[in-house]
Design a protein around this motif. Structure first.
Motif, PDB file in Angstrom:
ATOM      1  N   ASP A 240       0.868  -1.176   0.000  1.00 17.03           N
ATOM      2  CA  ASP A 240       0.000   0.000   0.000  1.00 17.03           C
ATOM      3  C   ASP A 240       0.906   1.228   0.000  1.00 17.03           C
ATOM      4  OD1 ASP A 240      -1.455   2.285   1.125  1.00 17.03           O
ATOM      5  OD2 ASP A 240      -3.077   0.854   1.479  1.00 17.03           O
ATOM      6  N   PRO A 241       0.785   2.129  -0.983  1.00 18.42           N
ATOM      7  CA  PRO A 241       1.725   3.251  -1.058  1.00 18.42           C
ATOM      8  C   PRO A 241       1.565   4.267   0.064  1.00 18.42           C
ATOM      9  CG  PRO A 241       0.023   3.469  -2.732  1.00 18.42           C
ATOM     10  CD  PRO A 241      -0.155   2.102  -2.117  1.00 18.42           C
ATOM     11  N   VAL A 242       0.476   4.184   0.824  1.00 15.67           N
ATOM     12  CA  VAL A 242       0.272   5.113   1.934  1.00 15.67           C
ATOM     13  C   VAL A 242       0.740   4.488   3.245  1.00 15.67           C
ATOM     14  CG1 VAL A 242      -1.430   6.441   3.246  1.00 15.67           C
ATOM     15  CG2 VAL A 242      -1.640   6.244   0.747  1.00 15.67           C
ATOM     16  N   GLU A 251      -5.244  -7.266  -4.586  1.00 16.41           N
ATOM     17  CA  GLU A 251      -5.504  -5.872  -4.233  1.00 16.41           C
ATOM     18  C   GLU A 251      -4.411  -4.992  -4.830  1.00 16.41           C
ATOM     19  OE1 GLU A 251      -5.597  -3.205  -0.177  1.00 16.41           O
ATOM     20  OE2 GLU A 251      -6.780  -5.070  -0.208  1.00 16.41           O
ATOM     21  N   LYS A 252      -4.812  -3.857  -5.391  1.00 17.76           N
ATOM     22  CA  LYS A 252      -3.867  -2.977  -6.058  1.00 17.76           C
ATOM     23  C   LYS A 252      -2.876  -2.369  -5.079  1.00 17.76           C
ATOM     24  CE  LYS A 252      -7.424  -1.655  -9.353  1.00 17.76           C
ATOM     25  NZ  LYS A 252      -8.311  -0.556  -9.791  1.00 17.76           N
ATOM     26  N   GLY A 253      -1.667  -2.136  -5.564  1.00 17.36           N
ATOM     27  CA  GLY A 253      -0.654  -1.493  -4.758  1.00 17.36           C
ATOM     28  C   GLY A 253       0.578  -1.181  -5.586  1.00 17.36           C
ATOM     29  N   GLU A 254       1.617  -0.740  -4.919  1.00 24.32           N
ATOM     30  CA  GLU A 254       2.849  -0.300  -5.574  1.00 24.32           C
ATOM     31  C   GLU A 254       3.848  -1.446  -5.676  1.00 24.32           C
ATOM     32  OE1 GLU A 254       6.389   3.076  -5.018  1.00 24.32           O
ATOM     33  OE2 GLU A 254       4.757   2.922  -3.563  1.00 24.32           O
ATOM     34  N   PRO A 266      23.329  -2.263  -5.907  1.00 27.21           N
ATOM     35  CA  PRO A 266      22.233  -3.055  -5.344  1.00 27.21           C
ATOM     36  C   PRO A 266      20.896  -2.326  -5.426  1.00 27.21           C
ATOM     37  CG  PRO A 266      24.161  -3.167  -3.919  1.00 27.21           C
ATOM     38  CD  PRO A 266      24.456  -2.114  -4.955  1.00 27.21           C
ATOM     39  N   VAL A 267      19.859  -3.102  -5.685  1.00 29.03           N
ATOM     40  CA  VAL A 267      18.481  -2.594  -5.710  1.00 29.03           C
ATOM     41  C   VAL A 267      17.729  -3.347  -4.619  1.00 29.03           C
ATOM     42  CG1 VAL A 267      16.387  -2.351  -7.086  1.00 29.03           C
ATOM     43  CG2 VAL A 267      18.623  -2.094  -8.176  1.00 29.03           C
ATOM     44  N   LEU A 268      17.536  -2.680  -3.480  1.00 26.99           N
ATOM     45  CA  LEU A 268      16.953  -3.320  -2.300  1.00 26.99           C
ATOM     46  C   LEU A 268      15.651  -2.624  -1.935  1.00 26.99           C
ATOM     47  CD1 LEU A 268      20.203  -3.691  -0.144  1.00 26.99           C
ATOM     48  CD2 LEU A 268      19.142  -5.399  -1.639  1.00 26.99           C
ATOM     49  N   ARG A 269      14.560  -3.348  -2.037  1.00 32.74           N
ATOM     50  CA  ARG A 269      13.219  -2.827  -1.708  1.00 32.74           C
ATOM     51  C   ARG A 269      13.011  -1.461  -2.350  1.00 32.74           C
ATOM     52  NH1 ARG A 269      10.442  -3.233   3.635  1.00 32.74           N
ATOM     53  NH2 ARG A 269       8.739  -3.923   2.292  1.00 32.74           N
ATOM     54  N   PHE A 270      13.139  -1.445  -3.663  1.00 36.86           N
ATOM     55  CA  PHE A 270      13.082  -0.225  -4.459  1.00 36.86           C
ATOM     56  C   PHE A 270      11.638   0.090  -4.818  1.00 36.86           C
ATOM     57  CE2 PHE A 270      13.404   1.976  -8.599  1.00 36.86           C
ATOM     58  CZ  PHE A 270      14.239   3.029  -8.238  1.00 36.86           C
ATOM     59  N   ARG A 271      11.167   1.257  -4.381  1.00 41.31           N
ATOM     60  CA  ARG A 271       9.795   1.670  -4.672  1.00 41.31           C
ATOM     61  C   ARG A 271       9.730   2.197  -6.107  1.00 41.31           C
ATOM     62  NH1 ARG A 271       6.920   5.172  -0.088  1.00 41.31           N
ATOM     63  NH2 ARG A 271       5.219   4.775  -1.579  1.00 41.31           N
ATOM     64  N   THR A 272       8.983   1.509  -6.951  1.00 42.42           N
ATOM     65  CA  THR A 272       8.946   1.871  -8.365  1.00 42.42           C
ATOM     66  C   THR A 272       7.916   2.947  -8.680  1.00 42.42           C
ATOM     67  OG1 THR A 272       7.259   0.221  -8.928  1.00 42.42           O
ATOM     68  CG2 THR A 272       9.569  -0.507  -8.952  1.00 42.42           C
ATOM     69  N   GLY A 273       6.880   3.071  -7.839  1.00 41.28           N
ATOM     70  CA  GLY A 273       5.773   3.965  -8.165  1.00 41.28           C
ATOM     71  C   GLY A 273       4.802   3.365  -9.162  1.00 41.28           C
ATOM     72  N   ASP A 274       5.036   2.126  -9.602  1.00 36.74           N
ATOM     73  CA  ASP A 274       4.173   1.466 -10.580  1.00 36.74           C
ATOM     74  C   ASP A 274       3.053   0.709  -9.873  1.00 36.74           C
ATOM     75  OD1 ASP A 274       5.596   2.336 -12.815  1.00 36.74           O
ATOM     76  OD2 ASP A 274       7.017   0.678 -12.664  1.00 36.74           O
ATOM     77  N   THR A 295       1.133   5.193  -8.856  1.00 36.42           N
ATOM     78  CA  THR A 295       0.521   5.300  -7.532  1.00 36.42           C
ATOM     79  C   THR A 295       0.623   6.704  -6.947  1.00 36.42           C
ATOM     80  OG1 THR A 295       2.586   4.731  -6.397  1.00 36.42           O
ATOM     81  CG2 THR A 295       1.144   2.913  -7.050  1.00 36.42           C
ATOM     82  N   ASP A 296       1.091   7.662  -7.743  1.00 27.83           N
ATOM     83  CA  ASP A 296       1.431   8.958  -7.154  1.00 27.83           C
ATOM     84  C   ASP A 296       0.269   9.935  -7.075  1.00 27.83           C
ATOM     85  OD1 ASP A 296       1.391   9.102  -9.878  1.00 27.83           O
ATOM     86  OD2 ASP A 296       3.438   9.814 -10.109  1.00 27.83           O
ATOM     87  N   ALA A 297      -0.970   9.486  -7.263  1.00 29.06           N
ATOM     88  CA  ALA A 297      -2.118  10.388  -7.152  1.00 29.06           C
ATOM     89  C   ALA A 297      -3.347   9.640  -6.642  1.00 29.06           C
ATOM     90  CB  ALA A 297      -2.412  11.042  -8.500  1.00 29.06           C
ATOM     91  N   MET A 298      -3.154   8.801  -5.640  1.00 30.28           N
ATOM     92  CA  MET A 298      -4.259   7.991  -5.150  1.00 30.28           C
ATOM     93  C   MET A 298      -5.314   8.861  -4.443  1.00 30.28           C
ATOM     94  SD  MET A 298      -5.778   6.288  -2.390  1.00 30.28           S
ATOM     95  CE  MET A 298      -4.598   6.058  -1.063  1.00 30.28           C
ATOM     96  N   VAL A 299      -6.587   8.534  -4.668  1.00 29.95           N
ATOM     97  CA  VAL A 299      -7.688   9.212  -3.991  1.00 29.95           C
ATOM     98  C   VAL A 299      -8.747   8.165  -3.658  1.00 29.95           C
ATOM     99  CG1 VAL A 299      -8.852   9.775  -6.170  1.00 29.95           C
ATOM    100  CG2 VAL A 299      -9.309  11.141  -4.118  1.00 29.95           C
ATOM    101  N   LYS A 300      -9.416   8.326  -2.528  1.00 26.79           N
ATOM    102  CA  LYS A 300     -10.437   7.356  -2.135  1.00 26.79           C
ATOM    103  C   LYS A 300     -11.810   7.887  -2.544  1.00 26.79           C
ATOM    104  CE  LYS A 300     -11.092   3.936   1.474  1.00 26.79           C
ATOM    105  NZ  LYS A 300     -10.611   3.464   2.781  1.00 26.79           N
ATOM    106  N   VAL A 301     -12.529   7.094  -3.349  1.00 32.79           N
ATOM    107  CA  VAL A 301     -13.818   7.498  -3.902  1.00 32.79           C
ATOM    108  C   VAL A 301     -14.812   6.363  -3.687  1.00 32.79           C
ATOM    109  CG1 VAL A 301     -15.048   8.276  -5.945  1.00 32.79           C
ATOM    110  CG2 VAL A 301     -12.632   8.852  -5.671  1.00 32.79           C
TER     111      VAL A 301
END
Length: 386
Positions: A240-242, A251-254, A266-274, A295-301
């Motif tokens: 969950d990006p939040v 369930e959707k997530g990053e 090294p690439v360790l637990r790299f947050r892609t934003g995808d 994931t950079d503009a999530m809104v709850k609707v």
């Protein structure tokens, strides 16, 4: 490959590098395993670029065992280097070769690679894996569509490695391929895109997902039932990006990546934003819908987490719509319910009923109104509820 052993070797090396040393001070390599990465902190591209800006040009990553270097565009610093050791190249080639074998690529195939071989890593990501599984490769790199089509016809190439948009141009220029290995652009997540590319090329098109920092990490087989994670190439998490907590399957997530083919950098637990969702099939991790947004503009609707940039992929397959210009407008309706209007730039005569159904299935909520307008400008989301 013993994934945990390889991971611990990479963590041990990372502890000696300036970027990671303070982050991993309290972490022992034995604290991590392929099944449990919780001891490792998350990292971001912004943190890496800031480090390279402060410690140019190599950021303390250069070691004598580095045998290959790539440069990738990066905000603020122009280019960010990526370093690979011989072990990295071997691990990467082996992981890709195993995947290609599942796709039936091997001895007797003639493969034309038109991804870049220069500053960027694109062509190399496939090249050595193709050779390892017995295929013959021409490292052509970027060329005019007409030139590539001529070469393909003259020498009987049957497998193409390319961006899907350029592959389509090749088909329009008269090139025909039995198989396209597509990468570098949104593809299978865009409705109707694959069908158009396949019609142009006269063959089958398979999607792959990766980053310049990690190489290819997930790809389709000929069954085309999702992108399967290359388990020997990476460990993939979805969070969950939040809250940063792991999301349940479905369930959707990053996407968060830990590479098993990168010890040079090294690439360790790299947050892609995808944005993705994952599942499991035949004991393997699969991304059923591939990667389909940011994931950079999530809104709850309407009680559902909505990632507006996911709409870009859905709109791209809609005739009569400029898929790059759109806006979500959210307000409170009678009784306090959420009312959502999707403003699209496009032809007002376009029938949006099918699009509305695709959006409902993908997002889990329906639009109260889809409005086509001559021009749409402003913020991606206008939320007037609060």
């Amino acid at each position: 490959m013993d994934r945990t052993a390889r991971l611990r070797e990479i963590v041990a090396r990372a502890k000696t590098l300036p970027f990671f040393a303070p982050r991993l001070r309290e972490v022992s390599p034995e604290d991590v395993s392929a099944e449990d990465l919780s001891a490792l902190p998350l990292t971001t591209r912004e943190e890496l670029t800031a480090h390279f800006r402060a410690h140019a040009p190599h950021g303390g990553f250069w070691r004598d065992d580095v045998v290959q270097l790539h440069l990738t565009p990066a905000p603020d610093i122009g280019r960010m280097p990526e370093y690979l050791t011989r072990r990295d190249l071997e691990a990467q080639a082996a992981a890709i070769a195993r995947h290609l074998a599942r796709c039936g690529v091997g001895r007797g195939d003639r493969c034309l690679v038109v991804l870049s071989y220069h500053l960027l890593a694109g062509g190399w990501l496939f090249h050595e894996g193709l050779q390892r599984c017995g295929a013959a490769v021409l490292a052509l790199g970027p060329e005019r569509a007409e030139t590539v089509a001529e070469i393909a016809r003259a020498y009987g190439f049957n497998v193409l490695v390319a961006n899907p948009s350029f592959a389509r141009r090749l088909g329009e220029a008269g090139a025909r391929f039995e198989l396209l290995l597509a990468a570098g652009e949104p593809f299978s997540a865009v409705p109707g895109y694959r069908e158009g590319v396949e019609a142009a090329l006269g063959g089958t098109a398979l999607d792959a997902y990766g980053l310049s920092e990690t190489g290819i990490v997930a790809a389709e087989t000929r069954e085309r039932d999702g992108l399967y994670v290359l388990e020997d190439a990476c460990i993939l998490e979805v969070i969950d990006p939040v809250t940063l907590a792991p999301t349940p399957d479905g369930e959707k997530g990053e996407v968060v990546l830990t590479s098993l083919t990168r010890e040079g950098l090294p690439v360790l637990r790299f947050r892609t934003g995808d944005l993705t969702l994952k599942g499991s099939r035949s004991g393997r991790t699969v991304l059923p819908r591939g990667v389909f947004g940011r994931t950079d503009a999530m809104v709850k609707v309407k009680g559902v987490k909505v990632y507006p940039r996911e709409l870009l992929f859905l709109l791209a397959g809609t005739p009569g719509v400029n898929f790059r210009n759109y806006q979500l407008h959210i307000r409170r309706g009678e009784g306090g319910s959420d009312v959502v209007t999707l403003r699209l730039e496009g032809d007002p005569a376009t029938d949006t009923r099918e699009l509305g159904e695709r959006i409902r299935r993908a997002l889990g909520i329906g639009m109260n109104e889809i409005r086509l307008e001559p021009s749409v400008t402003g913020e991606l989301v206008v939320d007037e509820r609060f």
